[in-house]
Design a protein around this motif. Structure first.
Motif, PDB file in Angstrom:
ATOM      1  N   ILE A 409      -4.325 -11.881  -4.756  1.00 42.64           N
ATOM      2  CA  ILE A 409      -3.613 -12.855  -5.597  1.00 42.64           C
ATOM      3  C   ILE A 409      -2.818 -13.781  -4.679  1.00 42.64           C
ATOM      4  N   GLN A 410      -3.089 -15.068  -4.787  1.00 43.73           N
ATOM      5  CA  GLN A 410      -2.420 -16.079  -3.957  1.00 43.73           C
ATOM      6  C   GLN A 410      -2.500 -15.734  -2.467  1.00 43.73           C
ATOM      7  N   THR A 416      -1.852  -3.848  -8.152  1.00 44.30           N
ATOM      8  CA  THR A 416      -1.911  -4.080  -9.599  1.00 44.30           C
ATOM      9  C   THR A 416      -1.634  -2.796 -10.376  1.00 44.30           C
ATOM     10  N   GLN A 417      -1.851  -1.643  -9.718  1.00 41.02           N
ATOM     11  CA  GLN A 417      -1.567  -0.358 -10.362  1.00 41.02           C
ATOM     12  C   GLN A 417      -1.235   0.647  -9.272  1.00 41.02           C
ATOM     13  N   VAL A 418      -0.177   1.429  -9.482  1.00 40.26           N
ATOM     14  CA  VAL A 418       0.279   2.409  -8.491  1.00 40.26           C
ATOM     15  C   VAL A 418       0.269   3.789  -9.139  1.00 40.26           C
ATOM     16  N   LEU A 429       6.539   1.416  -3.020  1.00 39.62           N
ATOM     17  CA  LEU A 429       5.836   0.188  -3.402  1.00 39.62           C
ATOM     18  C   LEU A 429       5.660   0.112  -4.915  1.00 39.62           C
ATOM     19  N   HIS A 430       5.662  -1.116  -5.446  1.00 36.05           N
ATOM     20  CA  HIS A 430       5.570  -1.334  -6.893  1.00 36.05           C
ATOM     21  C   HIS A 430       4.412  -2.266  -7.217  1.00 36.05           C
ATOM     22  N   PRO A 431       3.907  -2.228  -8.451  1.00 29.98           N
ATOM     23  CA  PRO A 431       2.930  -3.232  -8.871  1.00 29.98           C
ATOM     24  C   PRO A 431       3.513  -4.634  -8.681  1.00 29.98           C
ATOM     25  N   GLY A 432       2.691  -5.545  -8.165  1.00 27.80           N
ATOM     26  CA  GLY A 432       3.147  -6.899  -7.891  1.00 27.80           C
ATOM     27  C   GLY A 432       3.510  -7.137  -6.437  1.00 27.80           C
ATOM     28  N   ASP A 433       3.693  -6.064  -5.650  1.00 26.72           N
ATOM     29  CA  ASP A 433       3.985  -6.226  -4.222  1.00 26.72           C
ATOM     30  C   ASP A 433       2.722  -6.721  -3.504  1.00 26.72           C
ATOM     31  N   GLY A 434       2.879  -7.730  -2.665  1.00 29.57           N
ATOM     32  CA  GLY A 434       1.769  -8.272  -1.887  1.00 29.57           C
ATOM     33  C   GLY A 434       1.843  -7.802  -0.449  1.00 29.57           C
ATOM     34  N   ILE A 435       0.769  -7.240   0.066  1.00 33.87           N
ATOM     35  CA  ILE A 435       0.754  -6.655   1.407  1.00 33.87           C
ATOM     36  C   ILE A 435       0.467  -7.739   2.439  1.00 33.87           C
ATOM     37  N   ILE A 436       1.353  -7.840   3.447  1.00 36.68           N
ATOM     38  CA  ILE A 436       1.229  -8.867   4.484  1.00 36.68           C
ATOM     39  C   ILE A 436       0.641  -8.287   5.770  1.00 36.68           C
ATOM     40  N   ALA A 444      -3.516 -10.404   5.379  1.00 34.36           N
ATOM     41  CA  ALA A 444      -3.232 -11.366   4.304  1.00 34.36           C
ATOM     42  C   ALA A 444      -4.505 -11.908   3.656  1.00 34.36           C
ATOM     43  N   SER A 445      -5.407 -11.008   3.287  1.00 34.38           N
ATOM     44  CA  SER A 445      -6.577 -11.338   2.468  1.00 34.38           C
ATOM     45  C   SER A 445      -7.299 -10.037   2.172  1.00 34.38           C
ATOM     46  N   ALA A 446      -8.165 -10.046   1.168  1.00 28.61           N
ATOM     47  CA  ALA A 446      -8.925  -8.835   0.836  1.00 28.61           C
ATOM     48  C   ALA A 446      -9.824  -8.435   1.997  1.00 28.61           C
TER      49      ALA A 446
END
Length: 563
Positions: A409-410, A416-418, A429-436, A444-446
């Motif tokens: 995402i972005q 999206t689910q933990v 970690l929580h849903p919505g956290d973006g891994i850098i 910073a990408s799939a």
């Protein structure tokens, strides 16, 4: 299947045995050269192992034109210089061609000949023959007589487990447990697993007495096709055809000219374990909220300091040693991720190995097949043989997981689910956290996070940099093991399971002592009490990995200045 005929009557066998023993008083030194005698440190003489190695082969099916592999690997043994191969029926198809790999790395092609299976449901009697293509002579092992074996007699196997990433046969030793069971099989304690099918079982003289067929759930229960069955149906098996009933014409069989000698070897007493005061030390710790228990070994260094070594991936926070009725706190000195070693120190001195010049020697080729003892406690030891010489053990992927679902995402892999109480949840970690980033790797990408995850193991601790809203945060996360459903094959029925970290070692040797995963960290000695190596992983049903003594001593020498 009928029992193999033409055996010595019991009273005749005893009479011949007594005569042979008397003759041995004057002739044994010339009849059995010193280098082929069974000794305390080597129940299998090295010349016997060398001959067996040359004849033990790895096979897999190939297409006749492209030569591409089209079947799982299995094992076999060449028993005549003109290239006849004995193996088992469940691995072959008459008329098909197979790639042959020898223990020295050379290769050839074999053609499957006769395949005898009368009971299709149980795949009995599981007999097959093949033949090398091209000119010989080929290295071969002599065929013995399965009618000559007796219970508790020494035996050994040389074959190619499918799980091991080598084209080298793995030596395993054992004893005859049952001369013939109700299904017509020999039962032995020479442990095997998939890929060993068709591999040879040798008697104490290095002659083929059986072919590996199958195993049962309990460790050490293994079933072998008696070699006399191949002798009996030899002419029928030389034709490339499926045989569905026992041939009416049986080949004649001579009696075993070395039966008495083999019986004498069978009556020899089991070697007593070496006397030593050393033992393993029980280490407890916590990792990610879980309690861990593993063994450790103490070493006295040349500067009169003491260090305890254990398996790093199984030692977490606040490690302690329980020794006698007391507990002693340990301090972590250093972790060596390459070898999965951890160095620990304590204010208390424990029974320990002392570094000497002998201790620091490498493991030469001549030690293949020596008897080993793993010291687990003051009263418990496990024994086996050095079955494969030290070499690099490559990585075999054991994937780790966040216990969470992600979606890009972005531009960031975003949770999206933990899973409750999973790795990500325990790390905060929580849903919505973006891994850098993961341990310094840009993810910073799939595509980037998928590539980075290939470098990590289940049980690894990662430094996770992530974005929550407008903030960049950091946490530590311990990867969980993927909950993969293991094949229900009996080979996966291992007490305490396989070690979580069991591959990607710079240098290990392999032995067959059936060390449990929580018994790693224990020392290995030879029959004279010399330190040989350090148990580091239970790899599979048959294989235990150990770091050789010279690697251990080099590591200890490198940290001595830290004390």
């Amino acid at each position: 299947m009928t029992r193999s005929a033409r055996q010595f009557p019991e009273n005749s066998m005893l009479r011949y045995f007594m005569i042979w023993k008397i003759l041995c008083l004057t002739t044994f030194s010339t009849y059995c050269p010193a280098q082929e005698r069974h000794t305390a440190d080597r129940e299998i003489p090295r010349p016997i192992i060398e001959r067996a190695l040359a004849a033990s082969i790895k096979l897999f099916g190939i297409y006749s034109v492209s030569r591409q592999q089209n079947s799982a690997p299995f094992s076999g043994v060449i028993v005549r210089s003109d290239g006849f191969i004995l193996t088992v029926a469940h691995a072959t198809k008459p008329g098909n061609y197979y790639q042959v790999i020898f223990s020295d790395g050379s290769q050839g092609i074999a053609k499957a000949l006769g395949r005898l299976v009368v009971d299709q449901q149980h795949n009995l009697p599981d007999i097959a023959m093949m033949k090398m293509q091209g000119e010989g002579p080929w290295p071969f092992a002599e065929m013995g007589w399965s009618s000559s074996i007796i219970e508790n007699q020494r035996c050994f196997g040389l074959s190619y487990p499918e799980t091991l990433p080598f084209n080298i046969p793995f030596l395993r030793a054992g004893r005859i447990l049952k001369k013939m069971d109700e299904y017509g099989f020999i039962q032995s304690s020479s442990i095997m697993e998939p890929g060993d099918s068709g591999g040879p079982l040798f008697d104490a003289l290095g002659r083929v007495i059986g072919l590996h067929s199958r195993i049962d759930a309990p460790e050490g229960t293994n079933f072998e096709v008696p070699v006399n069955s191949y002798r009996r149906y030899w002419r029928s098996l030389t034709q490339p055809a499926a045989i569905h009933s026992y041939p009416a014409a049986n080949d004649s069989m001579d009696s075993d000219p070395l039966a008495v000698k083999l019986m004498a070897l069978g009556l020899e007493k089991t070697v007593k374990p070496p006397k030593t005061k050393f033992q393993s030390i029980s280490i407890s710790s916590t990792l990610g909220g879980d309690s861990l228990h593993i063994l450790g070994t103490a070493f006295n260094l040349t500067n009169n300091k003491q260090v305890i070594l254990s398996k790093s991936s199984q030692v977490g926070e606040a490690p302690i040693i329980k020794f006698g009725d007391k507990a002693y706190a340990l301090k972590i000195l250093l972790r060596d991720d390459k070898n999965d070693l951890i160095a620990l120190v304590s204010d208390h001195k424990f029974p320990a190995f002392t570094i000497t010049k002998t201790t620091a020697q490498d493991i030469p080729d001549s030690l293949l097949g020596i008897k080993l003892w793993s010291l687990l406690s003051a009263s418990q030891r496990k024994t086996g043989v050095l079955g494969m010489l030290p070499q690099r053990f490559p990585r075999i992927s054991i994937p780790g997981t966040f216990d969470a679902q992600m979606q890009e995402i972005q531009g960031l892999p975003t949770l999206t689910q933990v899973d409750s109480m999973g790795a990500a949840d325990r790390a905060g970690l929580h849903p919505g956290d973006g891994i850098i980033a993961l341990s310094g790797h840009d993810v910073a990408s799939a595509a980037k996070i998928n590539a980075a995850m290939q470098q990590f193991y289940a049980g690894d601790t990662l430094e996770v940099r992530f974005r929550r809203g407008v903030n960049e945060l950091q946490t530590k996360l311990i990867l969980s093991k993927w909950n993969l459903r293991e094949n229900p094959h009996p080979a996966n029925n291992i007490p305490q399971g396989k070690s979580l970290r069991r591959d990607n070692f710079p240098r290990v040797f392999i032995h067959d002592s059936r060390i449990h995963s929580d018994e790693c960290g224990s020392p290995i000695i030879d029959s004279s009490g010399n330190f040989i190596g350090f148990n580091i992983a239970r790899f599979s049903h048959t294989a235990c990995l150990a770091i050789p003594r010279d690697t251990i001593i080099a590591f200890l020498s490198s940290i001595q200045h830290m004390l």
